[in-house]
Structures are given as C-alpha cells and as structure tokens.
Design a protein around this motif. Sequence first.
Motif, PDB file in Angstrom:
ATOM      1  N   GLU A 163      19.098  51.203   4.503  1.00 32.92           N
ATOM      2  CA  GLU A 163      20.144  50.185   4.576  1.00 32.92           C
ATOM      3  C   GLU A 163      20.695  49.827   3.198  1.00 32.92           C
ATOM      4  OE1 GLU A 163      17.120  49.915   6.091  1.00 32.92           O
ATOM      5  OE2 GLU A 163      17.814  50.313   8.142  1.00 32.92           O
ATOM      6  N   LEU A 167      24.645  50.243   1.928  1.00 25.81           N
ATOM      7  CA  LEU A 167      25.401  49.122   1.350  1.00 25.81           C
ATOM      8  C   LEU A 167      25.865  49.424  -0.070  1.00 25.81           C
ATOM      9  CD1 LEU A 167      23.302  46.131   2.730  1.00 25.81           C
ATOM     10  CD2 LEU A 167      25.604  46.826   3.443  1.00 25.81           C
ATOM     11  N   TYR A 170      28.815  51.719   0.166  1.00 23.99           N
ATOM     12  CA  TYR A 170      29.965  50.958   0.665  1.00 23.99           C
ATOM     13  C   TYR A 170      30.592  50.125  -0.454  1.00 23.99           C
ATOM     14  CZ  TYR A 170      32.800  47.917   3.601  1.00 23.99           C
ATOM     15  OH  TYR A 170      33.856  47.251   4.157  1.00 23.99           O
ATOM     16  N   ARG A 171      29.737  49.465  -1.261  1.00 22.36           N
ATOM     17  CA  ARG A 171      30.262  48.663  -2.378  1.00 22.36           C
ATOM     18  C   ARG A 171      31.000  49.529  -3.399  1.00 22.36           C
ATOM     19  NH1 ARG A 171      25.070  46.725  -2.919  1.00 22.36           N
ATOM     20  NH2 ARG A 171      24.685  45.207  -1.304  1.00 22.36           N
ATOM     21  N   ASN A 177      35.693  44.484  -0.793  1.00 24.29           N
ATOM     22  CA  ASN A 177      35.263  44.002   0.523  1.00 24.29           C
ATOM     23  C   ASN A 177      33.811  43.547   0.506  1.00 24.29           C
ATOM     24  OD1 ASN A 177      37.765  44.929   1.221  1.00 24.29           O
ATOM     25  ND2 ASN A 177      37.046  46.624   2.471  1.00 24.29           N
ATOM     26  N   PRO A 178      33.492  42.494   1.287  1.00 24.06           N
ATOM     27  CA  PRO A 178      32.080  42.097   1.389  1.00 24.06           C
ATOM     28  C   PRO A 178      31.297  43.168   2.148  1.00 24.06           C
ATOM     29  CG  PRO A 178      33.448  40.754   2.837  1.00 24.06           C
ATOM     30  CD  PRO A 178      34.371  41.611   2.032  1.00 24.06           C
ATOM     31  N   ALA A 179      30.126  43.492   1.644  1.00 25.51           N
ATOM     32  CA  ALA A 179      29.324  44.571   2.238  1.00 25.51           C
ATOM     33  C   ALA A 179      28.645  44.094   3.513  1.00 25.51           C
ATOM     34  CB  ALA A 179      28.289  45.049   1.243  1.00 25.51           C
ATOM     35  N   GLN A 180      28.897  44.797   4.609  1.00 25.23           N
ATOM     36  CA  GLN A 180      28.244  44.544   5.886  1.00 25.23           C
ATOM     37  C   GLN A 180      27.692  45.864   6.384  1.00 25.23           C
ATOM     38  OE1 GLN A 180      31.258  42.845   8.355  1.00 25.23           O
ATOM     39  NE2 GLN A 180      31.220  40.871   7.312  1.00 25.23           N
ATOM     40  N   LEU A 181      26.494  45.837   6.929  1.00 26.31           N
ATOM     41  CA  LEU A 181      25.803  47.051   7.293  1.00 26.31           C
ATOM     42  C   LEU A 181      26.557  47.866   8.339  1.00 26.31           C
ATOM     43  CD1 LEU A 181      23.348  48.781   6.752  1.00 26.31           C
ATOM     44  CD2 LEU A 181      22.140  47.517   8.527  1.00 26.31           C
ATOM     45  N   ASP A 182      27.096  47.235   9.376  1.00 23.34           N
ATOM     46  CA  ASP A 182      27.798  47.990  10.419  1.00 23.34           C
ATOM     47  C   ASP A 182      29.043  48.671   9.871  1.00 23.34           C
ATOM     48  OD1 ASP A 182      28.890  45.419  10.122  1.00 23.34           O
ATOM     49  OD2 ASP A 182      29.708  45.394  12.156  1.00 23.34           O
ATOM     50  N   LYS A 183      29.762  48.002   8.973  1.00 27.17           N
ATOM     51  CA  LYS A 183      30.941  48.626   8.345  1.00 27.17           C
ATOM     52  C   LYS A 183      30.516  49.765   7.407  1.00 27.17           C
ATOM     53  CE  LYS A 183      34.049  44.665   8.474  1.00 27.17           C
ATOM     54  NZ  LYS A 183      34.826  43.731   7.648  1.00 27.17           N
TER      55      LYS A 183
END
Length: 189
Positions: A163, A167, A170-171, A177-183
Amino acid sequence: ERVIVSQLHRSPGVDFIKETLATDRPLHACRIIPERGSWIEINITRRDVMVVRIDQSSKIPATCFLRAMDPRFGKDENIIRAFYKTKIVRTNALKADMYVVTDLADEEAESVDAEPLVRAGCQLGDALGKIQSGSLKHVEVIEQASDPLILNTIAEDGCHSHEEALLRIYRGLRPGNPAQLDKAVKLFH
C-alpha cells in the motif's frame, strides 16, 4: 496530400542502453515503450541502486515499483528471498560480512517502534557481538551477495508495504492530488 508529423512515434518494445562513465564503469538502463500507456525507464545509478521512472516522473527505487506490482513483495524479506539464496545460520556461526534477511530487533529496547538493531538487507557489521550475546539462536542470512544491487535498492527504499508503494507512486504521478489508496490502485493498473 502532405502530412506533418509533430512528434516521432517510438515503436513499442524494450530498448537497452549501456553508458560508460569517465571511470570506465558501465551503467545499464532500459526503456519499456508500450503500444498504449506509460513509458517505464529503469536505470542503475552510480551508487549501484536500481531506479524506475514512469512517464518522466521522479525516480523511485525499483523495489518500490516491485512492491506495487504484487502484495507478495510488500516486505523486504520477500524481495530478498526472491533474488538471493538465503540460509538459516546459528548465531555463533555468524560473520560480520553476512547480510540479514529480516530486521533484527534489540531485545533491550523498550519500545516496539524502536529502531531495529540491523535492518533487512544490511550487513551484520558492528551489531554481530550484540546479536551473538542476545537470546536469538538462529538468523536467516545471505552468506555471499555477489551483486548487492537489490540490497542497495532496498536500503534506499522508504516503503515497507504494498500500500505504501502504491501511494508513493501515486504521489509522484499526481503531485497535486491527495493520495487515496483506491485511486492509487486504479492509476497504477
């Protein structure tokens, strides 16, 4: 009748590159160009660390990318076992130049969050005496690491789970954007 191409299209595939530095030490790299999707560049740095860049983003350790690919590689010891032959050795037979597979904790440390005595993928070194005098009877080690590339990369990697790796990537790809696991999972796939 005339078509002006504003950009050259790279043919899909994998390109391998070998650069030679002034010190005559070759650095290897490869570029994965898919039919559709993100370009992936994999490089070996001067410090013998393997890094990955996705679509010209910032560099991340290759072990972080590997952790994001599969939850099985979320822990350091699973990555080490995948690339190196490990062996369980009695503590009295340990040598300072051996690499440990799992984090070794200090028995005298009172806090659970205390810094480990030796991190996974690191040499025993100065901690050897403390480990041999402690309560541990056996330790899983790498006796000889002919190529410490993966161990160096693990040392540079700040992620310690599947996880966290998702993240972090993603960052890097979506810095605002704020990091969210599903995104992060959707973007990575």
